[in-house]
Write an enzyme that holds these catalytic residues in place. Structure first.
Site: not given
Ligand code: CMC
Length: 428
Positions: A268, A307, A363
């Site tokens: 986050h 996201h 970010d």
């Molecule tokens: N790098 C590589 N793969 C990713 C990433 C990433 N940053 N984010 C998601 N994926 C892949 C993940 O491995 C999964 O693949 P598969 O379906 O093949 O197993 C798919 O995309 C869906 O991922 P998820 O974790 O289920 O997605 P989510 O909606 O639960 O998570 C997130 C959203 C923001 C937590 C995630 O994209 C992430 O960890 N990003 C990196 C951390 C980040 O930049 N966070 C800041 C968010 S913006 C600020 C805020 O509003 O908080």
């Protein structure tokens, strides 16, 4: 049959139910009537991470993830970033409308009057270890404020609520400034109420021996815009924490400490810090392809990408890129920007990222700007917290006034063992 309903046939019993649809949603409690037998608890939904569950009705901000839209109280984020200030945007979030000139002056005055911290808060902060993470200090200090303002428990008194809102928006930069000065071992700088909100924050961070600190206007404005971009974002993890904890009718300081704790996490608000550490680890543009391979092999995540809601682009990231150019004209280019641009270029053309709909989020570039402005990496999540404070408070107040708000209490699908008898330790 009304066409704004959902008909559900339970194949276990053959019974059909008609459930009203309102604003594209059904009420989860309407599913409870669907039972296999009289002693059945009734149907529930299972939704880890609230992927498809609206927990509140809100009028504060709206996001359209497909179209890359973010609006505060109906106003597009692009217009607010271009034309508003953080304090005006805060008023908008809290009160629902843009202020008149008189209202804005009064609001600015009310906030500015509360920038100082009780000296005992300062003493409390001095007790942290010299290398304490500023976000840990921030979370604890916000929680501690509840002990200084016990009147804040008076949640049903509108004047009392707004008083705490003034205090929190005013004091978060002071806490952040003190937390930073503590870490670098410099005397804490008291607020200078002649300066703007962002200018005063820069003063509390960086003033040394000069009799009057004069913030660089480009950096002052850039910081103000960054605060605007972070001010609210629907029911994200920290806002849900604010609302969930607030639903117990605890005071807003305790609820906001919970929200800030949620923001601390690297998925986050801690992501901007994680992005910078990642860029440093990559070290040079030539190492980018190897890092992308590690991401695709699922060894690491590309921080600052992806996201839950935005699936095309994050409008905040677009604005931030422009702010970065303005800041770099003043500070000189941050060498990490080349690595970031190359990462973005390769990722946006790569099938893994395209098929997973992974784009730069807010970010990805904010950390690079913060670093160019001289902020140490540990303070990044605290900067996010300062910006998010009015959003948390607007959402907390909205929840408190919502007749439908009940204490947050999700259900669970129990997976544990059935009843069994206790065995004394010697017999195990
Ligand atoms: N790098 C590589 N793969 C990713 C990433 C990433 N940053 N984010 C998601 N994926 C892949 C993940 O491995 C999964 O693949 P598969 O379906 O093949 O197993 C798919 O995309 C869906 O991922 P998820 O974790 O289920 O997605 P989510 O909606 O639960 O998570 C997130 C959203 C923001 C937590 C995630 O994209 C992430 O960890 N990003 C990196 C951390 C980040 O930049 N966070 C800041 C968010 S913006 C600020 C805020 O509003 O908080």
């Amino acid at each position: 049959m009304a066409n704004n309903t959902l008909s559900i046939t339970d194949n276990r019993t053959g019974k059909t139910y008609e459930i009203p649809i309102e604003q594209g949603a059904i009420r989860a409690l309407d599913l409870r009537q669907i039972k296999e037998s009289d002693d059945d608890f009734g149907l529930m939904t299972y939704d880890p991470g609230f992927g498809n569950t609206a927990s509140v009705k809100s009028a504060v901000s709206v996001i359209d993830g497909e179209k890359g839209i973010l609006r505060y109280r109906g106003y597009p984020i692009e217009q607010l970033a271009e034309q508003s200030t953080f304090l005006e945007t805060s008023y908008l979030l809290i009160h629902g409308e843009l202020p008149s000139e008189g209202q804005l002056n009064q609001w600015t005055n009310d906030i500015t009057n509360h920038t100082f911290l009780h000296e005992n808060v300062k003493k409390l902060m001095e007790g942290f270890r010299y290398d304490a993470h500023p976000m840990g200090i921030f979370v604890s200090t916000v929680a501690a404020l509840s002990t200084f303002y016990p009147d804040a428990r008076n949640l049903d008194d509108e004047n009392c609520r707004i008083h705490q809102i003034h205090r929190l928006i005013a004091k978060t930069p002071t806490i952040a400034g003190f937390a930073y000065r503590h870490r670098v071992g410099l005397p804490y700088n008291y607020p200078d109420n002649d300066l703007s909100y962002a200018g005063n924050f820069l003063q509390m961070m960086y003033k040394t021996s000069q009799p009057k600190y004069r913030p660089n206007p480009v950096l002052e404005r850039a910081l103000d815009v960054l605060f605007i971009l972070h001010a609210d974002h629907g029911q994200n993890c920290s806002t849900s924490a604010m609302r969930g904890v607030g639903s117990s009718n605890v005071d807003p300081y305790s609820a906001m400490a919970a929200a800030a704790a949620a923001l601390y996490g690297p998925l986050h608000g801690g992501a901007n810090e994680a992005v910078l550490r990642m860029l440093r680890e990559i070290g040079s543009v030539k190492n980018v392809p190897a890092y992308i391979k590690r991401v695709k092999d699922r060894e690491v995540r590309l921080m600052g990408f992806g996201h839950r809601v935005y699936k095309n682009f994050d409008p905040r990231a677009t604005i931030i890129k422009k702010v970065a150019d303005e800041v770099f004209e003043t500070t000189g280019k941050n060498p990490l920007i080349d690595i970031a641009v190359e990462l973005e270029r390769i990722a946006l053309a790569d099938d893994y990222f395209v098929s997973h709909k992974l784009y730069p989020n807010v970010d990805f570039y904010s950390g690079i700007i913060y670093e160019a402005m001289g902020f140490p990496v540990e303070i990044f999540p605290v900067l996010f917290a300062i910006g998010r404070t009015p959003g948390w408070l607007a959402q907390w107040q909205e929840g408190h006034l919502d007749q439908e708000q009940r204490i947050a209490r999700p259900r669970q699908l129990y997976q544990g063992s059935d009843e069994r008898d206790y065995v004394p330790v010697k017999k195990r």
